[in-house]
Scaffold this motif. Structure first.
Motif, PDB file in Angstrom:
ATOM      1  N   ASP A 199       0.850  -1.191   0.000  1.00  0.00           N
ATOM      2  CA  ASP A 199       0.000   0.000   0.000  1.00  0.00           C
ATOM      3  C   ASP A 199       0.887   1.242   0.000  1.00  0.00           C
ATOM      4  O   ASP A 199       1.640   1.457   0.954  1.00  0.00           O
ATOM      5  N   ASP A 254      -0.653  -0.330  -4.808  1.00  0.00           N
ATOM      6  CA  ASP A 254      -1.962   0.172  -5.261  1.00  0.00           C
ATOM      7  C   ASP A 254      -1.823   1.523  -5.973  1.00  0.00           C
ATOM      8  O   ASP A 254      -2.723   1.940  -6.672  1.00  0.00           O
ATOM      9  N   GLN A 255      -0.721   2.177  -5.783  1.00  0.00           N
ATOM     10  CA  GLN A 255      -0.328   3.372  -6.554  1.00  0.00           C
ATOM     11  C   GLN A 255       1.084   3.749  -6.163  1.00  0.00           C
ATOM     12  O   GLN A 255       1.644   3.170  -5.252  1.00  0.00           O
TER      13      GLN A 255
HETATM   14 CA    CA Z   1      -2.655   3.233  -1.116  1.00  0.00          CA
END
Ligand code: CA
Ligand code: SGN
Length: 537
Positions: free
Chosen positions: A42, A355-356
């Motif tokens: 994350d 996730d990015q």
């Molecule tokens: Ca994130």
């Protein structure tokens, strides 16, 4: 009678042969279908993976995926924020189609996800770690997921049987759960899909004891754009609230103790205590390391100016952020070693991604959300010894939108025709000539909200990026990615780029049409915020 018996014998023999052939071919098919291990962290910036850059940290275990497989240098997300990114990955559809535009709305579980299709086709499926959907995932034989963002210390997990709290450090625990599932509950007669999803390195960046002891001693090089004043960009960059000096919170993010905040009369503070889940023993260890840092800060603070405070906060930020990544890397190593030991590696496709992306002080920022480089791009490393050659660097433009179709094709399943990505299989196989994509599309929605990044959509090619901030303002930005790698200059109004603007606008129209996005859809999503009272009419 004798002849009849002979016939019967031949017939039953043939039947046995036929049945055994059939079961053998099924068995063969089962062993051939590859396992899929999807590892996602994350907020893990590619700048913090040594396969991309070794300026900040060594990540030897994550790097193994690149040395034994493929490193994608041009992987991006379609909407740079957590839950929407996960929804895009699972559905293979852009946010405006799957409906999960931000972290706030619940995921619509009538969407068909690739794990559901894999499960239906006979894959054993499991998910461990952070999902952030507000509801449980469909299509998994087993899951243990963190509620919301989850906690670094002594985290609680949701399971189909109820909640369970486990003492320890989250990254180690997610790995323990994963390895335990592989060892105890994996069905050797089925291929498997394993989603192994780390909470780290998400804010508020709490490393494990073994790592904060090491990382709080380190200093890191300053990014060239740390003191960016955003003058050469538009209003969106100037009004965003993610500047390390102005918006990083000393007590919450930089771990300045509450009593020191009081004593120094620092006004800006978060009431939430990031250490609240620690046991007294864990807290005592923490204090033994962060105590001296606090004593130092108490002495230094009265004489600090903006620039020295910025540098102090930046160093503290990176120490903790990178400290959490050290645990991710170690634990990825544990999983890869397990696959090797059990001789599963050869026929297992292993993906590492985030996730990015994330800002590590570039443009003075932390957080993500913008279509600018550091948050638009995401790390992507893929290993699959049976198919991918070793040590390949791939610069084609791929997106998180492509995972669903990739995994379905890998498993021999025809993807639903309304999925919007492209299978990466040709690239993995080295068949570059079959890859035709020249541009990718992006759309970010979560505004007004934390960090105040305005709504925008845009298109990126390998050479240029065109962005439209359409809500609150009506501003266009164009970046010449080859000549302005740090995206410091918006050249939208520069007469030398008139033809580029025209060409990019044309491409943008085409890509919006292809993906079925439109201004009227954007307005519908604004309307939802109005109905909730988040935007005043
Ligand atoms: Ca994130
Ligand atoms: C939290 C963080 C934000 C972060 C969002 C979204 N604030 O709200 O800094 O942008 O998550 O992150 S915090 O004070 O709660 O740490 S995401 O990765 O889940 O999208």
């Amino acid at each position: 009678m004798k002849t009849f018996l002979r016939y019967l014998l031949i017939l039953s023999g043939a039947c046995i042969f036929f049945i055994s052939c059939k079961s053998k071919s099924k068995e063969q098919k089962e062993t051939q279908r590859p396992n899929i291990v999807f590892i996602m962290s994350d907020d893990h910036a590619y700048q913090a993976i040594s396969a991309y850059s070794d300026k900040l940290i060594q990540t030897p275990n994550i790097d193994r995926l690149a040395t034994e497989g493929m490193l994608f240098t041009n992987a991006s997300v379609t909407n740079s924020i957590c839950a929407p990114s996960r929804a895009v990955i699972l559905t293979g559809k852009h946010s405006h189609i799957n409906g999960k535009i931000d972290n706030l709305s619940p995921f619509d579980t009538t969407n068909i996800t690739f794990p559901q299709l894999l499960q239906k086709a006979g894959y054993q499926t499991a998910m461990f770690g952070k999902l952030h959907f507000g509801n449980n995932p469909k299509g998994f034989d087993e899951f243990k997921i963190l509620p919301g963002q989850g906690d670094y210390y002594n985290p609680t997990f949701h399971t189909a049987q109820g909640d369970t709290t486990i003492v320890g450090y989250v990254t180690d625990i997610i790995t323990d759960l994963t390895l335990n599932w592989l060892e105890e509950r994996r069905d050797p007669d089925k291929p498997f899909l394993l989603m192994y999803l780390h909470k780290a390195p998400h804010r508020s960046w709490l490393p494990a004891e073994r790592h904060y002891r090491e990382f709080t001693k380190k200093t890191f090089p300053l990014p060239e754009t740390l003191f960016d004043t955003y003058e050469t960009r538009g209003e969106a960059a100037r009004t965003a609230e993610m500047n390390i000096l102005d918006h990083m919170v000393l007590n919450y993010d930089n771990k300045v103790f509450p009593e020191v905040i009081d004593e120094l009369q620092i006004k800006d503070r978060k009431l939430f205590d990031p250490l609240e889940k620690m046991s007294p023993e864990q807290k005592a260890q923490w204090d033994s390391v962060y105590g001296p840092i606090n004593a130092d800060f108490r002495k230094l603070y009265p004489s600090m100016n903006d620039s020295t405070l910025m540098v102090w906060k930046y160093q503290r930020y990176l120490q903790d952020y990178l400290g959490t990544i050290a645990a991710v890397d170690e634990n990825v190593g544990r999983l890869l070693n397990y696959l090797d030991q059990k001789e599963l590696s050869k026929n297992t496709l292993v993906v590492y991604t985030s996730d990015q992306g994330f800002y590590l002080g570039e443009h003075g920022w932390f957080d993500k959300r913008f279509m600018y480089e550091e948050s638009f791009k995401t790390p992507l490393l893929v290993k699959w010894p049976n198919v991918i050659d070793e040590g390949i660097t791939e610069d084609e433009m791929v997106q998180n939108l492509d995972f669903a179709q990739t995994f379905l094709e890998v498993a021999g399943i025809i993807p639903p025709s309304d999925m919007q990505g492209e299978s990466l299989l040709p690239l993995l196989k080295g068949e570059k000539e079959k890859w035709e994509r020249e541009a990718v599309y992006y759309h970010y929605y979560e505004y007004p909200a934390e960090h105040a990044v305005k709504r925008h959509y845009g298109i990126a090619t390998k050479d240029y990026k065109l962005i439209h901030f359409y809500y609150d303002v009506d501003e266009w930005e164009l970046y010449d990615c080859k000549n302005d790698k740090q995206e410091m200059n918006n050249v939208y109004m520069d007469p030398n780029y008139t033809h580029v603007v025209q060409d990019m606008k044309q491409r943008l129209t085409e890509v919006r049409l292809k993906y079925k996005d439109s201004d009227s859809l954007s307005n519908q999503y604004i309307q939802i915020y109005k109905e909730k009272g988040w935007i005043e009419e």
